[in-house]
Design a protein around this motif. Structure first.
Motif, PDB file in Angstrom:
ATOM      1  N   PRO A 261       4.590   5.674   6.631  1.00 59.70           N
ATOM      2  CA  PRO A 261       4.765   6.722   5.613  1.00 59.70           C
ATOM      3  C   PRO A 261       5.649   6.317   4.445  1.00 59.70           C
ATOM      4  CG  PRO A 261       4.966   7.656   7.820  1.00 59.70           C
ATOM      5  CD  PRO A 261       4.940   6.167   7.980  1.00 59.70           C
ATOM      6  N   GLY A 262       6.674   5.482   4.682  1.00 55.14           N
ATOM      7  CA  GLY A 262       7.610   5.121   3.626  1.00 55.14           C
ATOM      8  C   GLY A 262       7.130   4.028   2.700  1.00 55.14           C
ATOM      9  N   MET A 263       5.933   3.506   2.930  1.00 60.93           N
ATOM     10  CA  MET A 263       5.364   2.474   2.062  1.00 60.93           C
ATOM     11  C   MET A 263       4.270   3.067   1.181  1.00 60.93           C
ATOM     12  SD  MET A 263       5.042  -0.973   4.394  1.00 60.93           S
ATOM     13  CE  MET A 263       6.485  -1.970   4.742  1.00 60.93           C
ATOM     14  N   THR A 264       3.928   2.341   0.129  1.00 59.49           N
ATOM     15  CA  THR A 264       2.891   2.804  -0.785  1.00 59.49           C
ATOM     16  C   THR A 264       1.505   2.606  -0.173  1.00 59.49           C
ATOM     17  OG1 THR A 264       2.576   0.679  -1.891  1.00 59.49           O
ATOM     18  CG2 THR A 264       4.332   2.124  -2.747  1.00 59.49           C
ATOM     19  N   LEU A 265       0.513   3.200  -0.830  1.00 65.50           N
ATOM     20  CA  LEU A 265      -0.860   3.029  -0.371  1.00 65.50           C
ATOM     21  C   LEU A 265      -1.240   1.558  -0.389  1.00 65.50           C
ATOM     22  CD1 LEU A 265      -0.690   6.083  -1.122  1.00 65.50           C
ATOM     23  CD2 LEU A 265      -3.068   5.925  -1.859  1.00 65.50           C
ATOM     24  N   ALA A 266      -0.903   0.846  -1.485  1.00 63.63           N
ATOM     25  CA  ALA A 266      -1.259  -0.568  -1.614  1.00 63.63           C
ATOM     26  C   ALA A 266      -0.572  -1.401  -0.534  1.00 63.63           C
ATOM     27  CB  ALA A 266      -0.874  -1.076  -3.002  1.00 63.63           C
ATOM     28  N   GLU A 267       0.713  -1.114  -0.285  1.00 63.63           N
ATOM     29  CA  GLU A 267       1.439  -1.878   0.734  1.00 63.63           C
ATOM     30  C   GLU A 267       0.848  -1.655   2.115  1.00 63.63           C
ATOM     31  OE1 GLU A 267       5.898  -1.973  -1.301  1.00 63.63           O
ATOM     32  OE2 GLU A 267       5.240  -0.227  -0.150  1.00 63.63           O
ATOM     33  N   ASN A 268       0.419  -0.448   2.407  1.00 64.49           N
ATOM     34  CA  ASN A 268      -0.207  -0.171   3.693  1.00 64.49           C
ATOM     35  C   ASN A 268      -1.547  -0.868   3.840  1.00 64.49           C
ATOM     36  OD1 ASN A 268       0.934   1.984   5.761  1.00 64.49           O
ATOM     37  ND2 ASN A 268       1.698   2.534   3.721  1.00 64.49           N
ATOM     38  N   LEU A 269      -2.317  -0.902   2.769  1.00 68.06           N
ATOM     39  CA  LEU A 269      -3.618  -1.551   2.825  1.00 68.06           C
ATOM     40  C   LEU A 269      -3.482  -3.041   3.132  1.00 68.06           C
ATOM     41  CD1 LEU A 269      -5.593   0.101  -0.118  1.00 68.06           C
ATOM     42  CD2 LEU A 269      -6.140   0.234   2.305  1.00 68.06           C
ATOM     43  N   PHE A 270      -2.435  -3.658   2.606  1.00 71.65           N
ATOM     44  CA  PHE A 270      -2.272  -5.111   2.776  1.00 71.65           C
ATOM     45  C   PHE A 270      -1.145  -5.457   3.749  1.00 71.65           C
ATOM     46  CE2 PHE A 270      -4.537  -4.753  -1.202  1.00 71.65           C
ATOM     47  CZ  PHE A 270      -5.444  -5.799  -1.136  1.00 71.65           C
ATOM     48  N   LEU A 271      -0.790  -4.499   4.600  1.00 71.39           N
ATOM     49  CA  LEU A 271       0.314  -4.696   5.524  1.00 71.39           C
ATOM     50  C   LEU A 271       0.089  -5.944   6.381  1.00 71.39           C
ATOM     51  CD1 LEU A 271       2.938  -3.222   6.330  1.00 71.39           C
ATOM     52  CD2 LEU A 271       1.650  -2.119   8.160  1.00 71.39           C
ATOM     53  N   GLY A 272       1.036  -6.879   6.301  1.00 70.74           N
ATOM     54  CA  GLY A 272       0.954  -8.111   7.086  1.00 70.74           C
ATOM     55  C   GLY A 272       0.116  -9.203   6.451  1.00 70.74           C
ATOM     56  N   ARG A 273      -0.528  -8.900   5.358  1.00 64.08           N
ATOM     57  CA  ARG A 273      -1.339  -9.932   4.669  1.00 64.08           C
ATOM     58  C   ARG A 273      -1.261  -9.725   3.156  1.00 64.08           C
ATOM     59  NH1 ARG A 273      -7.429  -7.628   5.854  1.00 64.08           N
ATOM     60  NH2 ARG A 273      -6.805  -5.510   6.391  1.00 64.08           N
ATOM     61  N   TRP A 274      -0.041  -9.528   2.659  1.00 61.87           N
ATOM     62  CA  TRP A 274       0.174  -9.260   1.249  1.00 61.87           C
ATOM     63  C   TRP A 274      -0.205 -10.472   0.398  1.00 61.87           C
ATOM     64  CZ3 TRP A 274       5.383  -7.321   3.333  1.00 61.87           C
ATOM     65  CH2 TRP A 274       5.275  -5.981   3.696  1.00 61.87           C
ATOM     66  N   PRO A 275      -0.949 -10.264  -0.690  1.00 60.56           N
ATOM     67  CA  PRO A 275      -1.337 -11.383  -1.566  1.00 60.56           C
ATOM     68  C   PRO A 275      -0.130 -11.952  -2.308  1.00 60.56           C
ATOM     69  CG  PRO A 275      -1.981  -9.280  -2.550  1.00 60.56           C
ATOM     70  CD  PRO A 275      -1.485  -8.974  -1.166  1.00 60.56           C
TER      71      PRO A 275
ATOM     72  N   LYS B 285       1.348 -15.092  -5.150  1.00 60.67           N
ATOM     73  CA  LYS B 285       1.116 -16.109  -6.170  1.00 60.67           C
ATOM     74  C   LYS B 285       2.351 -16.992  -6.219  1.00 60.67           C
ATOM     75  CE  LYS B 285      -2.138 -13.784  -9.308  1.00 60.67           C
ATOM     76  NZ  LYS B 285      -2.347 -13.308 -10.696  1.00 60.67           N
ATOM     77  N   ALA B 286       2.148 -18.277  -6.007  1.00 56.87           N
ATOM     78  CA  ALA B 286       3.250 -19.244  -5.978  1.00 56.87           C
ATOM     79  C   ALA B 286       4.325 -18.810  -4.993  1.00 56.87           C
ATOM     80  CB  ALA B 286       3.833 -19.424  -7.380  1.00 56.87           C
ATOM     81  N   GLY B 287       3.898 -18.239  -3.867  1.00 57.39           N
ATOM     82  CA  GLY B 287       4.839 -17.837  -2.831  1.00 57.39           C
ATOM     83  C   GLY B 287       5.513 -16.502  -3.062  1.00 57.39           C
ATOM     84  N   VAL B 288       5.189 -15.844  -4.176  1.00 52.73           N
ATOM     85  CA  VAL B 288       5.801 -14.551  -4.513  1.00 52.73           C
ATOM     86  C   VAL B 288       4.763 -13.448  -4.348  1.00 52.73           C
ATOM     87  CG1 VAL B 288       6.954 -13.193  -6.299  1.00 52.73           C
ATOM     88  CG2 VAL B 288       7.378 -15.657  -6.122  1.00 52.73           C
ATOM     89  N   LEU B 289       5.166 -12.357  -3.717  1.00 57.96           N
ATOM     90  CA  LEU B 289       4.253 -11.242  -3.500  1.00 57.96           C
ATOM     91  C   LEU B 289       3.750 -10.704  -4.837  1.00 57.96           C
ATOM     92  CD1 LEU B 289       4.521  -8.550  -0.831  1.00 57.96           C
ATOM     93  CD2 LEU B 289       4.144  -7.815  -3.163  1.00 57.96           C
ATOM     94  N   SER B 290       2.428 -10.593  -4.987  1.00 57.78           N
ATOM     95  CA  SER B 290       1.810 -10.153  -6.237  1.00 57.78           C
ATOM     96  C   SER B 290       1.436  -8.679  -6.151  1.00 57.78           C
ATOM     97  CB  SER B 290       0.565 -10.990  -6.539  1.00 57.78           C
ATOM     98  OG  SER B 290      -0.104 -10.480  -7.677  1.00 57.78           O
ATOM     99  N   TYR B 291       2.311  -7.824  -6.687  1.00 53.94           N
ATOM    100  CA  TYR B 291       2.039  -6.387  -6.654  1.00 53.94           C
ATOM    101  C   TYR B 291       0.839  -6.035  -7.526  1.00 53.94           C
ATOM    102  CZ  TYR B 291       5.913  -4.675  -3.860  1.00 53.94           C
ATOM    103  OH  TYR B 291       6.755  -4.385  -2.818  1.00 53.94           O
ATOM    104  N   SER B 292       0.692  -6.703  -8.655  1.00 58.71           N
ATOM    105  CA  SER B 292      -0.414  -6.374  -9.558  1.00 58.71           C
ATOM    106  C   SER B 292      -1.760  -6.660  -8.893  1.00 58.71           C
ATOM    107  CB  SER B 292      -0.293  -7.175 -10.862  1.00 58.71           C
ATOM    108  OG  SER B 292      -0.308  -8.579 -10.597  1.00 58.71           O
ATOM    109  N   GLN B 293      -1.874  -7.808  -8.244  1.00 55.63           N
ATOM    110  CA  GLN B 293      -3.110  -8.156  -7.540  1.00 55.63           C
ATOM    111  C   GLN B 293      -3.361  -7.188  -6.383  1.00 55.63           C
ATOM    112  OE1 GLN B 293      -3.187 -12.181  -6.082  1.00 55.63           O
ATOM    113  NE2 GLN B 293      -5.024 -11.851  -4.836  1.00 55.63           N
ATOM    114  N   MET B 294      -2.287  -6.843  -5.687  1.00 57.87           N
ATOM    115  CA  MET B 294      -2.406  -5.947  -4.552  1.00 57.87           C
ATOM    116  C   MET B 294      -2.894  -4.563  -4.998  1.00 57.87           C
ATOM    117  SD  MET B 294       0.446  -5.271  -1.605  1.00 57.87           S
ATOM    118  CE  MET B 294       1.714  -4.726  -2.759  1.00 57.87           C
TER     119      MET B 294
END
Length: 508
Positions: A106-120, A122-131
């Motif tokens: 519940p405390g995470m966003t929709l995007a974070e939940n969709l990619f939980l454990g497999r966040w995209p 770029k160069a080792g940094v979590l890409s929120y825009s792509q997610m």
């Protein structure tokens, strides 16, 4: 019996199969020499009451369980790994599952939940825009128009279910298993799920669809596999299958539904609601409930059915209107005041609001009236057990002991206890919000019979349900909640489910 292997043709591309699989747990034969397959683009319904073996079959397909004997193939390749590696092996071959109990944070966003454990990244940094871009695309696939940055905590139950389904559609799944995906959804939201199921099947994805809603099954599935006592009883073509025959296969008897008890409503009005308003859901609600009557309230998800029950019970404060009990206004209802007036309320969400899972059946049962099982303010274990045994016997609750943790019981037995606590409290007016949600066919029939028996004793019941087909089975009268007010009214025996559904969706 139609053997699923015999039903194969050169045109069928088998995505997943189990062959002669048996699985035993201590004292239980959960799966008995079962063979099952599902093809690309096929929607296969999986039917059976609780304990029939559906969950075991699903867990074997996902690799969460290893059969004692038999073989499991995904995409033509046998699963060979053991332990936790087996589930990963099944996942890597394209098997996805959405369980009835959601797993969102519940405390995470929709995007974070969709990619939980497999966040995209770029160069080792979590890409929120792509997610967020990919999340928006995945949700749009199900007709879910919500900002990816929104927190899950703010979603309705329907939106959470759709988000859970969207999550398994990421990547390229070959088999999607949906375990009761619409049990918490009303017609409009269930329609979105069914549309999504048809779309992904059209892309060649195999779908196993677990549901007790025959109307849905007939609309989206080509075939249905029926299980009972760990065995696959038959696989039938849905188009030509008779519902009574399917239920007979599930239950092992001819009874498609438990007999609905006849009862005669009295003339006495026990509850009257006049011009009740609760912004923005309810604009003007007026109705009367008579002694011994079961009044059904139908309506789409979000129509305000839950808010109406909660306003009457004093859980919410309404903006305008009057509530009268036995001809006398109660002013602004308060929960404790309504309890003293003989009201009982079962919430829509049994797991979150209806039970305390770690406490025993006894503690959950007597929680509505501790004084009756206490001596000088101290709870009596023997009186608790005796009171609980009476409820267990009367409502046919299946439990090993009175103090068995209620969370270990099946959904149907949990629901019986939720209703039974108000029987223990001797409540005479019951407000039941989705009392059969997420329970199997047999448990539903038992709950219908319980409700009719309570009505025959003179109790009055408001029965809210999003499963239109069950209203004629249990209600004396049905009113439709739409656009903030009560519209059409139907009276038994002339409660036609198609007409009720049409009234619910008029204008939508």
């Amino acid at each position: 019996m139609i053997n699923s292997t015999a039903r194969q043709s050169p045109a069928r591309t088998i995505i997943a199969s189990i062959e002669n699989c048996t699985k035993r747990y201590p004292g239980v034969l959960a799966l008995d020499n079962a063979s099952f397959d599902v093809a690309a683009g096929e929607v296969r319904a999986l039917l059976g009451k609780n304990g029939a073996g559906k969950s075991t079959l699903i867990r074997i397909l996902t690799g969460a369980e290893i059969p004692d004997s038999g073989m499991v193939r995904i995409g033509g390749e046998e699963l060979t790994q053991t332990g936790s590696a087996r589930a990963q092996e099944s996942f890597s071959k394209g098997v996805r599952v959405v369980y009835q109990e959601l797993s969102l944070v519940p405390g995470m966003t929709l995007a974070e939940n969709l990619f939980l454990g497999r966040w995209p990244r770029k160069a080792g940094v979590l890409s929120y825009s792509q997610m967020e871009v990919q999340a928006a695309e995945a949700m749009a696939r199900l007709g879910l128009d919500l900002p990816p940055s929104r927190l899950v905590a703010g979603l309705s139950p329907a939106e959470r279910q759709l988000l859970e389904i969207a999550r398994v559609l990421l990547g390229k799944p070959k088999l999607v298993i949906l375990d009761e995906p619409t049990s918490s959804l009303a017609a409009a939201e269930a329609e979105k799920v069914m549309t999504a199921v048809k779309r992904i099947a059209g892309e060649g994805i195999a779908v196993v669809y677990v549901s007790h809603r025959m109307n849905e099954i007939r609309r989206i599935s080509q075939s249905a596999t029926v299980m009972r006592d760990g065995r696959i009883m038959d696989t039938v073509d849905v188009a030509g299958a008779d519902t009574r025959e399917i239920v007979r296969l599930m239950l092992g008897s001819e009874a498609a539904q438990a007999a609905v008890l006849e009862t005669k409503t009295r003339d006495k009005v026990v509850l009257e609601v006049a011009d009740l308003a609760f912004t923005p859901k309810l604009s003007s609600i007026s109705f009367k409930l008579r002694q011994g009557e079961v009044l059904g309230i139908a309506g789409l998800l979000g129509s305000g059915r839950t808010e109406l029950l909660q306003s009457i019970m004093g859980v919410r404060s309404f903006d305008r209107g009057t509530v009268s009990v036995d001809g006398k206004s109660v002013g602004l209802p308060k929960y404790k005041r309504m309890l003293k007036a003989g009201f009982g309320y079962t919430p829509e969400s049994r797991k979150e609001e209806g039970i305390v899972p770690l406490l025993g059946v006894d503690e959950n049962t007597v929680s509505t009236n501790f004084s009756s099982v206490s001596s000088y303010g101290v709870l009596s274990a023997s009186r608790m057990a005796e009171a609980t045994r009476r409820v267990i016997k009367r409502l046919h609750v299946k439990t090993a002991e009175t103090d068995t943790p209620i969370g270990t019981l099946s959904g149907g037995n949990q629901q019986k206890v939720v209703i039974g606590r108000w029987v223990h409290a001797d409540s005479r007016i019951l407000l039941l919000d989705e009392p059969t949600r997420g329970v199997d066919v047999e448990a539903k029939a038992q709950i219908y019979a319980i409700i009719r028996q309570l009505a025959a004793e003179g109790r009055s019941i408001i029965f809210v349900s999003s499963e239109i087909e069950e209203l004629p089975l249990v209600c004396d009268r049905v009113v439709v909640l739409r656009e903030g007010t009560l519209k059409e009214e139907f009276t038994s025996p002339d409660i036609d489910q198609d007409a009720v559904m049409a009234a619910c969706i008029a204008g939508h």
